[in-house]
Design a protein around this motif. Structure first.
Motif, PDB file in Angstrom:
ATOM      1  N   ASP A   1      45.714  63.502  10.793  1.00 32.93           N
ATOM      2  CA  ASP A   1      45.378  63.646   9.368  1.00 32.93           C
ATOM      3  C   ASP A   1      46.633  63.638   8.506  1.00 32.93           C
ATOM      4  N   ARG A   2      47.666  64.340   8.956  1.00 31.71           N
ATOM      5  CA  ARG A   2      48.917  64.387   8.191  1.00 31.71           C
ATOM      6  C   ARG A   2      49.562  63.000   8.119  1.00 31.71           C
ATOM      7  N   ILE A   3      49.557  62.295   9.233  1.00 26.15           N
ATOM      8  CA  ILE A   3      50.116  60.941   9.234  1.00 26.15           C
ATOM      9  C   ILE A   3      49.307  60.033   8.328  1.00 26.15           C
ATOM     10  N   ALA A   4      47.977  60.137   8.434  1.00 20.09           N
ATOM     11  CA  ALA A   4      47.102  59.269   7.654  1.00 20.09           C
ATOM     12  C   ALA A   4      47.206  59.521   6.158  1.00 20.09           C
ATOM     13  N   SER A   5      47.688  60.703   5.772  1.00 22.67           N
ATOM     14  CA  SER A   5      47.836  61.003   4.342  1.00 22.67           C
ATOM     15  C   SER A   5      49.075  60.335   3.744  1.00 22.67           C
ATOM     16  N   GLN A   6      49.964  59.835   4.599  1.00 26.94           N
ATOM     17  CA  GLN A   6      51.156  59.158   4.122  1.00 26.94           C
ATOM     18  C   GLN A   6      50.830  57.688   3.817  1.00 26.94           C
ATOM     19  N   ASP A   7      51.778  56.986   3.220  1.00 21.99           N
ATOM     20  CA  ASP A   7      51.588  55.562   2.970  1.00 21.99           C
ATOM     21  C   ASP A   7      51.746  54.797   4.284  1.00 21.99           C
ATOM     22  N   PRO A   8      50.751  53.988   4.693  1.00 22.98           N
ATOM     23  CA  PRO A   8      50.839  53.289   5.980  1.00 22.98           C
ATOM     24  C   PRO A   8      52.042  52.366   6.101  1.00 22.98           C
ATOM     25  N   LEU A   9      52.375  51.647   5.036  1.00 22.97           N
ATOM     26  CA  LEU A   9      53.528  50.756   5.103  1.00 22.97           C
ATOM     27  C   LEU A   9      54.806  51.548   5.342  1.00 22.97           C
ATOM     28  N   ALA A  10      54.966  52.662   4.635  1.00 21.67           N
ATOM     29  CA  ALA A  10      56.160  53.490   4.815  1.00 21.67           C
ATOM     30  C   ALA A  10      56.216  54.086   6.219  1.00 21.67           C
ATOM     31  N   ILE A  11      55.071  54.484   6.762  1.00 25.07           N
ATOM     32  CA  ILE A  11      55.029  55.025   8.121  1.00 25.07           C
ATOM     33  C   ILE A  11      55.406  53.951   9.133  1.00 25.07           C
ATOM     34  N   ARG A  12      54.854  52.743   8.981  1.00 27.25           N
ATOM     35  CA  ARG A  12      55.165  51.669   9.926  1.00 27.25           C
ATOM     36  C   ARG A  12      56.654  51.330   9.900  1.00 27.25           C
ATOM     37  N   HIS A  13      57.217  51.240   8.695  1.00 21.46           N
ATOM     38  CA  HIS A  13      58.648  50.948   8.600  1.00 21.46           C
ATOM     39  C   HIS A  13      59.483  52.082   9.200  1.00 21.46           C
ATOM     40  N   THR A  14      59.103  53.329   8.921  1.00 23.62           N
ATOM     41  CA  THR A  14      59.861  54.470   9.434  1.00 23.62           C
ATOM     42  C   THR A  14      59.868  54.478  10.958  1.00 23.62           C
ATOM     43  N   LYS A  15      58.715  54.266  11.564  1.00 25.43           N
ATOM     44  CA  LYS A  15      58.653  54.226  13.026  1.00 25.43           C
ATOM     45  C   LYS A  15      59.526  53.099  13.572  1.00 25.43           C
TER      46      LYS A  15
ATOM     47  N   GLU B   1      61.021  46.363   0.551  1.00 21.41           N
ATOM     48  CA  GLU B   1      59.600  46.026   0.622  1.00 21.41           C
ATOM     49  C   GLU B   1      58.749  47.164   0.073  1.00 21.41           C
ATOM     50  N   CYS B   2      59.114  48.402   0.402  1.00 22.73           N
ATOM     51  CA  CYS B   2      58.350  49.538  -0.120  1.00 22.73           C
ATOM     52  C   CYS B   2      58.455  49.640  -1.634  1.00 22.73           C
ATOM     53  N   PHE B   3      59.618  49.333  -2.188  1.00 26.38           N
ATOM     54  CA  PHE B   3      59.814  49.479  -3.628  1.00 26.38           C
ATOM     55  C   PHE B   3      58.919  48.561  -4.455  1.00 26.38           C
ATOM     56  N   VAL B   4      58.495  47.453  -3.886  1.00 26.15           N
ATOM     57  CA  VAL B   4      57.630  46.528  -4.638  1.00 26.15           C
ATOM     58  C   VAL B   4      56.161  46.669  -4.255  1.00 26.15           C
ATOM     59  N   SER B   5      55.834  47.668  -3.436  1.00 27.24           N
ATOM     60  CA  SER B   5      54.440  47.856  -3.034  1.00 27.24           C
ATOM     61  C   SER B   5      53.681  48.639  -4.099  1.00 27.24           C
ATOM     62  N   PRO B   6      52.391  48.333  -4.293  1.00 27.70           N
ATOM     63  CA  PRO B   6      51.577  49.107  -5.240  1.00 27.70           C
ATOM     64  C   PRO B   6      51.532  50.594  -4.891  1.00 27.70           C
ATOM     65  N   ALA B   7      51.567  50.914  -3.609  1.00 31.27           N
ATOM     66  CA  ALA B   7      51.457  52.315  -3.189  1.00 31.27           C
ATOM     67  C   ALA B   7      52.610  53.150  -3.718  1.00 31.27           C
ATOM     68  N   LYS B   8      53.808  52.563  -3.755  1.00 37.22           N
ATOM     69  CA  LYS B   8      54.960  53.318  -4.245  1.00 37.22           C
ATOM     70  C   LYS B   8      54.732  53.756  -5.683  1.00 37.22           C
TER      71      LYS B   8
END
Length: 245
Positions: A191-205, A225-232
């Motif tokens: 749940d904690r992981i899923a609450s984060q932004d998926p793109l940011a999690i994938r890049h971090t891993k 890539e994260c800076f131009v994402s809508p989620a950011k």
């Protein structure tokens, strides 16, 4: 009978339960093939993966009856090591929820996860040399990184088995729970992981798995890539609005 069960299948996660109770969830070739199919799916559509055992056992190791018949050529194929490496490199995090015995290849499967939690009755060990083989599916290099060289050498060279509390103290697992609470605890981590932004999690891993000489360029590319994402924009705007409230 299937060797793995899809115990929980949601848009953000998949729980897989090893299910060979007659041999204490020993990992045979059919299990390897089934887990490769899971990897195929999660590489195409990334989700969190939760790996569990069943009947109070995570996995007792590779299937000794199969190992006895394998030859030099099959050893060179890296049947288990290539699977575990693929699991380790899935786009989204892998959580191992270890209840009971995790020995040999079963322990190496847990070592390949990003996050490990355990029940109070968990036990980890690598008795491969007692069977005339080496722990060749990741233990010789993953385990020292996880628990430090002295303890890893005791587990790999002496055959020492550690319990849940020692695994917690060594940093092999991040938490210990009552057996009946382990599934819920794994879901809470997911749940904690899923609450984060998926793109940011994938890049971090991915960044955490790169060699040192890939940094900081790889970090800059991922951040771009994260800076131009809508989620950011959405997440930062929401943060600033909450701070104003």
């Amino acid at each position: 009978m299937p060797t793995i069960l899809r115990d929980d299948d949601r848009p953000d996660r998949l729980r897989i339960r090893l299910h060979r109770p007659e041999v204490r969830n020993a990992i045979d070739l059919e299990t390897v093939k089934a887990l490769h199919a899971v990897c195929d799916e999660l590489e195409r559509k990334p989700r969190i993966l939760i790996l569990c055992g069943s009947d109070g056992v995570f996995a007792s190791g590779a299937d000794i009856a199969e190992l006895l018949q394998r030859s030099r050529d099959e050893a060179l194929q890296g049947i288990n090591s290539r699977l575990f490496d693929r699991l380790a490199h899935l786009p989204m995090p892998v959580i191992a929820a270890v209840d009971g015995w995790a020995l040999g290849g079963g322990a190496e499967l847990a070592y390949a996860a990003d996050i490990r939690i355990a029940s109070e009755r968990a036990r980890f060990g690598n008795p491969e040399p007692s069977l005339g083989i080496v722990a060749a599916a990741g233990a010789t290099w993953r385990l020292p990184r996880l628990v430090g060289e002295p303890l890893a050498k005791e587990m790999l060279l002496v055959g020492r088995i550690i319990d849940a509390q020692e695994a917690l103290a060594a940093g092999l697992v991040s938490a210990v729970h009552a057996p009946e609470m382990l599934d819920a605890a794994a879901d809470a981590v997911a749940d904690r992981i899923a609450s984060q932004d998926p793109l940011a999690i994938r890049h971090t891993k991915r960044l955490m798995g790169l060699p040192l000489d890939a940094h900081p360029r790889a970090d800059d590319d991922a951040q771009a890539e994260c800076f131009v994402s809508p989620a950011k924009r959405e997440r930062m705007t929401a943060f600033l609005e909450r701070r104003k409230a």
